[in-house]
Motif scaffolding. Structure first.
Motif, PDB file in Angstrom:
ATOM      1  N   ILE A 122      62.281  34.719  36.054  1.00 28.33           N
ATOM      2  CA  ILE A 122      63.122  35.072  34.909  1.00 28.33           C
ATOM      3  C   ILE A 122      63.100  36.586  34.681  1.00 28.33           C
ATOM      4  CG2 ILE A 122      63.546  34.693  32.464  1.00 28.33           C
ATOM      5  CD1 ILE A 122      63.991  32.260  34.313  1.00 28.33           C
ATOM      6  N   ALA A 123      61.925  37.189  34.720  1.00 32.04           N
ATOM      7  CA  ALA A 123      61.814  38.632  34.515  1.00 32.04           C
ATOM      8  C   ALA A 123      62.606  39.396  35.567  1.00 32.04           C
ATOM      9  CB  ALA A 123      60.348  39.054  34.539  1.00 32.04           C
ATOM     10  N   SER A 124      62.485  38.999  36.814  1.00 30.44           N
ATOM     11  CA  SER A 124      63.165  39.720  37.890  1.00 30.44           C
ATOM     12  C   SER A 124      64.683  39.521  37.813  1.00 30.44           C
ATOM     13  CB  SER A 124      62.624  39.303  39.260  1.00 30.44           C
ATOM     14  OG  SER A 124      62.632  37.904  39.423  1.00 30.44           O
ATOM     15  N   ARG A 125      65.130  38.320  37.474  1.00 35.32           N
ATOM     16  CA  ARG A 125      66.577  38.111  37.300  1.00 35.32           C
ATOM     17  C   ARG A 125      67.123  38.909  36.116  1.00 35.32           C
ATOM     18  NH1 ARG A 125      65.397  32.257  38.944  1.00 35.32           N
ATOM     19  NH2 ARG A 125      66.707  31.880  40.782  1.00 35.32           N
ATOM     20  N   TRP A 126      66.371  38.933  35.037  1.00 38.36           N
ATOM     21  CA  TRP A 126      66.805  39.680  33.850  1.00 38.36           C
ATOM     22  C   TRP A 126      66.946  41.168  34.163  1.00 38.36           C
ATOM     23  CZ3 TRP A 126      63.536  41.002  28.968  1.00 38.36           C
ATOM     24  CH2 TRP A 126      64.390  41.321  27.903  1.00 38.36           C
ATOM     25  N   ILE A 127      65.952  41.718  34.847  1.00 36.61           N
ATOM     26  CA  ILE A 127      65.989  43.119  35.240  1.00 36.61           C
ATOM     27  C   ILE A 127      67.197  43.408  36.132  1.00 36.61           C
ATOM     28  CG2 ILE A 127      64.851  44.757  36.800  1.00 36.61           C
ATOM     29  CD1 ILE A 127      63.531  44.877  34.171  1.00 36.61           C
ATOM     30  N   CYS A 128      67.450  42.526  37.084  1.00 38.70           N
ATOM     31  CA  CYS A 128      68.519  42.752  38.063  1.00 38.70           C
ATOM     32  C   CYS A 128      69.910  42.549  37.488  1.00 38.70           C
ATOM     33  CB  CYS A 128      68.322  41.831  39.265  1.00 38.70           C
ATOM     34  SG  CYS A 128      66.946  42.295  40.331  1.00 38.70           S
ATOM     35  N   TYR A 129      70.112  41.470  36.721  1.00 40.24           N
ATOM     36  CA  TYR A 129      71.454  41.123  36.265  1.00 40.24           C
ATOM     37  C   TYR A 129      71.841  41.803  34.954  1.00 40.24           C
ATOM     38  CZ  TYR A 129      71.279  37.492  39.867  1.00 40.24           C
ATOM     39  OH  TYR A 129      71.179  36.822  41.055  1.00 40.24           O
ATOM     40  N   SER A 130      70.903  41.942  34.043  1.00 42.55           N
ATOM     41  CA  SER A 130      71.209  42.571  32.756  1.00 42.55           C
ATOM     42  C   SER A 130      70.884  44.056  32.743  1.00 42.55           C
ATOM     43  CB  SER A 130      70.445  41.864  31.623  1.00 42.55           C
ATOM     44  OG  SER A 130      70.884  40.540  31.457  1.00 42.55           O
ATOM     45  N   LYS A 131      70.198  44.515  33.785  1.00 40.95           N
ATOM     46  CA  LYS A 131      69.840  45.939  33.886  1.00 40.95           C
ATOM     47  C   LYS A 131      69.086  46.417  32.647  1.00 40.95           C
ATOM     48  CE  LYS A 131      71.971  46.167  37.825  1.00 40.95           C
ATOM     49  NZ  LYS A 131      71.193  46.162  39.087  1.00 40.95           N
ATOM     50  N   VAL A 132      68.262  45.549  32.087  1.00 39.33           N
ATOM     51  CA  VAL A 132      67.493  45.911  30.905  1.00 39.33           C
ATOM     52  C   VAL A 132      66.462  46.970  31.292  1.00 39.33           C
ATOM     53  CG1 VAL A 132      65.915  43.968  31.269  1.00 39.33           C
ATOM     54  CG2 VAL A 132      66.065  45.035  29.029  1.00 39.33           C
ATOM     55  N   PRO A 133      66.387  48.070  30.556  1.00 43.59           N
ATOM     56  CA  PRO A 133      65.452  49.136  30.929  1.00 43.59           C
ATOM     57  C   PRO A 133      64.021  48.809  30.534  1.00 43.59           C
ATOM     58  CG  PRO A 133      66.624  49.744  28.932  1.00 43.59           C
ATOM     59  CD  PRO A 133      67.206  48.431  29.383  1.00 43.59           C
ATOM     60  N   CYS A 134      63.082  49.258  31.327  1.00 39.85           N
ATOM     61  CA  CYS A 134      61.672  49.140  30.964  1.00 39.85           C
ATOM     62  C   CYS A 134      60.893  50.209  31.695  1.00 39.85           C
ATOM     63  CB  CYS A 134      61.124  47.747  31.264  1.00 39.85           C
ATOM     64  SG  CYS A 134      60.917  47.371  33.019  1.00 39.85           S
ATOM     65  N   ASN A 135      59.710  50.508  31.176  1.00 36.57           N
ATOM     66  CA  ASN A 135      58.846  51.501  31.805  1.00 36.57           C
ATOM     67  C   ASN A 135      57.918  50.886  32.844  1.00 36.57           C
ATOM     68  OD1 ASN A 135      59.102  52.341  28.640  1.00 36.57           O
ATOM     69  ND2 ASN A 135      59.343  54.091  30.000  1.00 36.57           N
ATOM     70  N   HIS A 136      57.596  49.606  32.639  1.00 37.46           N
ATOM     71  CA  HIS A 136      56.648  48.943  33.535  1.00 37.46           C
ATOM     72  C   HIS A 136      57.054  47.477  33.690  1.00 37.46           C
ATOM     73  CE1 HIS A 136      52.087  48.364  34.647  1.00 37.46           C
ATOM     74  NE2 HIS A 136      52.907  48.012  35.622  1.00 37.46           N
ATOM     75  N   LEU A 137      57.312  47.068  34.911  1.00 38.98           N
ATOM     76  CA  LEU A 137      57.602  45.669  35.233  1.00 38.98           C
ATOM     77  C   LEU A 137      56.368  45.071  35.891  1.00 38.98           C
ATOM     78  CD1 LEU A 137      59.519  43.217  35.562  1.00 38.98           C
ATOM     79  CD2 LEU A 137      60.222  44.208  37.760  1.00 38.98           C
ATOM     80  N   VAL A 138      55.861  43.987  35.286  1.00 39.95           N
ATOM     81  CA  VAL A 138      54.660  43.335  35.799  1.00 39.95           C
ATOM     82  C   VAL A 138      55.041  41.923  36.261  1.00 39.95           C
ATOM     83  CG1 VAL A 138      52.308  42.601  35.298  1.00 39.95           C
ATOM     84  CG2 VAL A 138      53.238  44.643  34.177  1.00 39.95           C
ATOM     85  N   LEU A 139      54.837  41.650  37.532  1.00 40.74           N
ATOM     86  CA  LEU A 139      55.117  40.342  38.124  1.00 40.74           C
ATOM     87  C   LEU A 139      53.774  39.719  38.485  1.00 40.74           C
ATOM     88  CD1 LEU A 139      58.048  41.493  40.446  1.00 40.74           C
ATOM     89  CD2 LEU A 139      58.202  40.560  38.124  1.00 40.74           C
ATOM     90  N   TYR A 140      53.476  38.591  37.865  1.00 38.02           N
ATOM     91  CA  TYR A 140      52.107  38.058  37.909  1.00 38.02           C
ATOM     92  C   TYR A 140      52.146  36.592  38.359  1.00 38.02           C
ATOM     93  CZ  TYR A 140      47.329  37.292  35.952  1.00 38.02           C
ATOM     94  OH  TYR A 140      45.997  37.006  35.758  1.00 38.02           O
TER      95      TYR A 140
END
Length: 214
Positions: A122-140
């Protein structure tokens, strides 16, 4: 005679949890996406050891609820299944975008988006499709969906977003061979701009790992 699948659009409402207060002392805003079987009000407790004045936690809630066993007492939830994945992904992204807007998240804070287990997809799709900005993406402890390509992550690379991938060396859901392949794939997808950390342990979220991120 044959059946026909149709679609209908309607308005729905979902909840989400927050922890601590957003004030002028807040340094970090976390948006944390739980794994399968969780409810957000329980998942958010993994972040209660962070300094409360500096950290504001937002935990969206997966929409599909179900009983976890045949005693019909404990309830869990799921973000997606293989059924109508594309349609359900759009619904979830719309929900996450509304949470983001309602909380009025801005770049005045250090924004950390964390996905755990199924929440990684979900986090990776959100980042890719909605282009939501963030300083740190953590995939755990999860896998990036197969449909996501290097080009779809270009906004992270362009914005020099910090990216960290955690996986346990004894994760019961990912074999060692699959883990090695996933590490190589993530390196390619993220143009080598990712810090891969293999920790000693099973498929579990650890407070010491969360605390290490700040």
């Amino acid at each position: 005679m044959s059946n026909q699948e149709k679609k209908v659009s309607y308005t729905t409402t979902n909840t989400y949890e927050t922890l601590n207060s957003l004030t002028n002392k807040t340094k970090n805003i976390w948006i944390v996406l739980h794994g399968i079987g969780y409810l957000s009000r329980y998942f958010i407790k993994h972040f209660d050891s962070l300094p409360p004045e500096e950290n504001y936690i937002i935990a969206p809630q997966a929409p599909s609820k179900y009983y976890l066993n045949n005693k019909f007492r404990r309830v869990g939830s799921s973000w997606l299944t293989k059924e109508n994945t594309t349609l359900e992904t759009k619904n979830i992204l719309n929900y996450l975008n509304e949470v983001y807007q309602q909380e009025a998240v801005t770049d005045q804070h250090n924004i950390i988006i964390l996905g755990y287990s199924q929440g990684v997809s979900i986090a990776s799709r959100w980042i890719c499709y909605s282009k939501v900005p963030c300083n740190h993406l953590v995939l755990y402890g999860g896998i990036i969906p197969k449909e996501l390509t290097k080009e779809k992550f270009s906004n992270l690379i362009d914005n020099k977003t910090k990216i960290t991938f955690f996986i346990g060396d004894k994760d019961e859901y990912i074999t060692e061979a699959k883990r090695v392949l996933e590490e190589k794939r993530i390196e390619l997808l993220l143009d080598g701009k990712v810090n891969i950390i293999v920790y000693d342990g099973e498929h579990a979220i650890k407070k010491e790992i969360i605390e290490s991120l700040v």
